[in-house]
Design a protein around this motif. Structure first.
Motif, mmCIF file in Angstrom:
data_model
loop_
_atom_site.group_PDB
_atom_site.id
_atom_site.type_symbol
_atom_site.label_atom_id
_atom_site.label_comp_id
_atom_site.label_asym_id
_atom_site.label_seq_id
_atom_site.Cartn_x
_atom_site.Cartn_y
_atom_site.Cartn_z
ATOM 1 N N LEU A 268 -25.632 29.502 -2.896
ATOM 2 C CA LEU A 268 -26.979 29.055 -2.562
ATOM 3 C C LEU A 268 -27.069 27.542 -2.632
ATOM 4 N N LEU A 269 -26.517 26.957 -3.683
ATOM 5 C CA LEU A 269 -26.489 25.505 -3.812
ATOM 6 C C LEU A 269 -25.745 24.872 -2.638
ATOM 7 N N LYS A 270 -24.645 25.480 -2.244
ATOM 8 C CA LYS A 270 -23.854 24.965 -1.123
ATOM 9 C C LYS A 270 -24.685 24.907 0.152
ATOM 10 N N VAL A 271 -25.394 26.001 0.446
ATOM 11 C CA VAL A 271 -26.178 26.054 1.685
ATOM 12 C C VAL A 271 -27.359 25.096 1.626
ATOM 13 N N VAL A 272 -28.045 25.052 0.486
ATOM 14 C CA VAL A 272 -29.192 24.148 0.347
ATOM 15 C C VAL A 272 -28.740 22.701 0.534
ATOM 16 N N THR A 273 -27.595 22.355 -0.014
ATOM 17 C CA THR A 273 -27.083 20.986 0.094
ATOM 18 C C THR A 273 -26.857 20.592 1.550
ATOM 19 N N GLU A 274 -26.476 21.562 2.375
ATOM 20 C CA GLU A 274 -26.248 21.287 3.792
ATOM 21 C C GLU A 274 -27.503 20.797 4.502
ATOM 22 N N TYR A 275 -28.673 21.186 3.995
ATOM 23 C CA TYR A 275 -29.929 20.859 4.661
ATOM 24 C C TYR A 275 -30.556 19.556 4.172
ATOM 25 N N ARG A 276 -30.061 18.996 3.090
ATOM 26 C CA ARG A 276 -30.691 17.816 2.514
ATOM 27 C C ARG A 276 -30.638 16.628 3.472
ATOM 28 N N GLY A 277 -31.834 16.120 3.823
ATOM 29 C CA GLY A 277 -31.931 14.954 4.680
ATOM 30 C C GLY A 277 -31.565 15.193 6.128
ATOM 31 N N LYS A 278 -31.418 16.441 6.534
ATOM 32 C CA LYS A 278 -30.929 16.736 7.878
ATOM 33 C C LYS A 278 -32.041 16.749 8.928
ATOM 34 N N TYR A 279 -33.251 17.141 8.530
ATOM 35 C CA TYR A 279 -34.349 17.277 9.490
ATOM 36 C C TYR A 279 -35.600 16.573 8.969
ATOM 37 N N ASP A 280 -36.427 16.106 9.908
ATOM 38 C CA ASP A 280 -37.708 15.493 9.535
ATOM 39 C C ASP A 280 -38.801 16.528 9.345
ATOM 40 N N ASN A 281 -38.624 17.708 9.950
ATOM 41 C CA ASN A 281 -39.693 18.713 9.909
ATOM 42 C C ASN A 281 -39.291 20.002 9.199
ATOM 43 N N PHE A 282 -38.226 19.947 8.425
ATOM 44 C CA PHE A 282 -37.769 21.150 7.718
ATOM 45 C C PHE A 282 -36.916 20.734 6.532
ATOM 46 N N ALA A 283 -37.129 21.412 5.399
ATOM 47 C CA ALA A 283 -36.331 21.114 4.203
ATOM 48 C C ALA A 283 -36.221 22.363 3.342
ATOM 49 N N VAL A 284 -35.138 22.429 2.585
ATOM 50 C CA VAL A 284 -34.933 23.506 1.622
ATOM 51 C C VAL A 284 -34.715 22.877 0.257
ATOM 52 N N ILE A 285 -35.523 23.303 -0.710
ATOM 53 C CA ILE A 285 -35.417 22.824 -2.085
ATOM 54 C C ILE A 285 -34.815 23.933 -2.935
ATOM 55 N N LEU A 286 -33.933 23.588 -3.823
ATOM 56 C CA LEU A 286 -33.377 24.568 -4.760
ATOM 57 C C LEU A 286 -33.976 24.349 -6.138
ATOM 58 N N ASP A 287 -34.607 25.402 -6.675
ATOM 59 C CA ASP A 287 -35.036 25.354 -8.071
ATOM 60 C C ASP A 287 -33.963 26.052 -8.894
ATOM 61 N N THR B 28 -50.312 12.986 -8.739
ATOM 62 C CA THR B 28 -51.116 11.822 -8.384
ATOM 63 C C THR B 28 -50.966 11.541 -6.886
ATOM 64 N N ALA B 29 -51.700 10.558 -6.410
ATOM 65 C CA ALA B 29 -51.645 10.210 -4.995
ATOM 66 C C ALA B 29 -50.271 9.691 -4.581
ATOM 67 N N THR B 30 -49.497 9.205 -5.535
ATOM 68 C CA THR B 30 -48.171 8.664 -5.201
ATOM 69 C C THR B 30 -47.066 9.708 -5.302
ATOM 70 N N ASP B 31 -47.378 10.872 -5.867
ATOM 71 C CA ASP B 31 -46.370 11.915 -5.989
ATOM 72 C C ASP B 31 -46.109 12.570 -4.635
ATOM 73 N N ARG B 32 -44.866 13.008 -4.432
ATOM 74 C CA ARG B 32 -44.490 13.747 -3.238
ATOM 75 C C ARG B 32 -43.682 14.982 -3.648
ATOM 76 N N ILE B 33 -43.731 16.019 -2.830
ATOM 77 C CA ILE B 33 -42.844 17.165 -3.016
ATOM 78 C C ILE B 33 -41.427 16.659 -2.772
ATOM 79 N N GLN B 34 -40.553 16.806 -3.743
ATOM 80 C CA GLN B 34 -39.211 16.221 -3.674
ATOM 81 C C GLN B 34 -38.250 17.163 -2.946
ATOM 82 N N VAL B 35 -37.732 16.705 -1.813
ATOM 83 C CA VAL B 35 -36.848 17.539 -0.990
ATOM 84 C C VAL B 35 -35.398 17.086 -1.060
ATOM 85 N N ALA B 36 -35.097 16.163 -1.950
ATOM 86 C CA ALA B 36 -33.710 15.685 -2.083
ATOM 87 C C ALA B 36 -33.179 15.948 -3.479
#
Length: 385
Positions: A295-314, A377-385
């Motif tokens: 799962l980590l391997k596949v999620v890593t493949e998607y990091r930073g790859k698209y502007d309109n799609f992301a996969v986060i691993l918890d 806060t207003a400066t926080d973002r959902i972290q996709v990396a």
């Protein structure tokens, strides 16, 4: 063994037989977070309105999402979460309104409701209770979906191989919903899958790493192609085997398993503390590690790859020993599924991790079942990396 084969005995057995105030401090002492923690999401201040719609998946706040979605199994469907009721029929319900990721019942502590705190018009959360629908092999989807399921496509009994079946329903339902623009609106999706696969691995029905990886990647790609502007938060699978030591000394669990419920997860329960039982649970843990690595391997493949799609691993679930909790973590209906208290706990921790990048995310869940919630806060973002 799936819910399909033990449902009738459960009914016969059962015929015979509010969130607490949070006191813990923030659980991420290393985290670069600007906001505060609160005991309830309602205590968090709303975010100032954004003047423009974000165009990148790297620039998303909770108030940017217009829809919440999920695929998975009986955990996401919240089977038996509310615990034992006097009416036996109420003990075979999915309590989807309090599902840790998708519950939309008023006051429920869920990721969906936390998103709604900041995006009041968000759609897709499941509500209320309903009779269980079952997913068993090729018969996946017995009972079908209900209107109150909305975008919660999880099916009790589902395995990794059934994700495509769930996605067919989800994609169709989202595209037909006129309250959102499925192409342009930002969507948040949760995935937790693997518990039912794990309960069968000791019997020769093994899901090898290559097959798991292929199926997971196919699911991600199907979402990316059909539901653009989506962030997927996928969870590592916990060690289901540890439900045995967590509950084995509980009298009610002993009785229920003696009457047949040990077959609910045969690899974990049937042989108990015999050498065979220990060996079977070791096999379960080994496969969990393999799947989480893939799962980590596949999620890593998607990091930073698209502007309109992301996969986060918890990562936390797969690293957390369930034995650190007390038996209140599981439902007193079957001593297997997460209780309502566990659903609240998982929701809070998944939420807290969303605002941390992969190097700062909590790697395992804290022992405190009543930990606090992060107020972005207003400066926080959902972290996709």
């Amino acid at each position: 063994m799936t819910l399909l084969t033990y449902l009738v005995p459960v009914v016969a057995l059962l015929a015979q037989v509010a969130a607490l105030p949070a006191t813990s401090s923030a659980i991420h002492p290393r985290a670069p977070l600007a906001g505060q923690f609160a005991g309830d999401i309602g205590a968090c201040p709303p975010l100032p309105m954004r003047t423009t719609v974000p165009t990148s998946v790297k620039d998303l706040r909770p108030d940017d999402f217009k829809a919440v979605m999920a695929i998975g199994d009986s955990i996401t469907a919240a089977f038996a979460a509310e615990g034992m009721k006097l009416n036996p029929v109420e003990n075979i319900l999915e309590n989807r309104g309090i599902s840790f990721t998708m519950g939309g019942d008023k006051g429920a502590v869920t990721v969906a409701n936390m998103l709604k705190r900041f995006s009041p018009k968000i759609v897709g959360a499941s509500t209320g209770d309903r009779i269980v629908s079952l997913c068993s092999g090729r018969l996946c989807g017995i009972g079908g979906y209900f209107p109150q399921d909305r975008f919660n496509a999880a099916l009790s009994g589902a395995k990794v191989e059934n994700l495509d079946r769930e996605l067919n329903y989800l994609i169709k339902t989202v595209k037909e919903d006129k309250t959102i623009n499925y192409q342009k609106d930002w969507k948040f999706m949760s995935i937790l899958i693997g518990a039912n696969d794990m309960c069968d691995v000791c019997d020769g029905t093994n899901l090898d790493g290559d097959t798991y990886e292929r199926l997971i990647r196919a699911a991600f790609e199907k979402v990316r192609i059909n539901l653009p502007n989506t962030v997927i938060n996928v969870m590592t699978i916990f060690k289901v085997s540890e439900i045995w030591p967590l509950t084995k000394n509980e009298l009610q669990c002993k009785i229920k398993r003696a009457l047949g419920l040990k077959a609910l997860c045969g690899c974990a329960f049937v042989d108990g503390d015999t050498a065979s039982g220990v060996a079977k649970r070791k096999v379960m843990d080994d496969y969990a590690a393999i799947w989480n690595q893939r799962l980590l391997k596949v999620v890593t493949e998607y990091r930073g790859k698209y502007d309109n799609f992301a996969v986060i691993l918890d990562p936390a679930g797969g690293n957390t020993p369930l034995t650190q909790f007390d038996p209140s973590f599981v439902s007193n209906i079957d001593c297997f599924h997460p209780s309502e208290r566990a659903h609240k706990y998982m929701a809070r921790n998944l939420w807290n991790n969303l605002f941390l990048d992969s190097t700062n995310k909590a790697q395992k869940w804290p022992k405190d079942l009543d930990n606090t919630i992060y107020c972005p806060t207003a400066t926080d973002r959902i972290q996709v990396a």
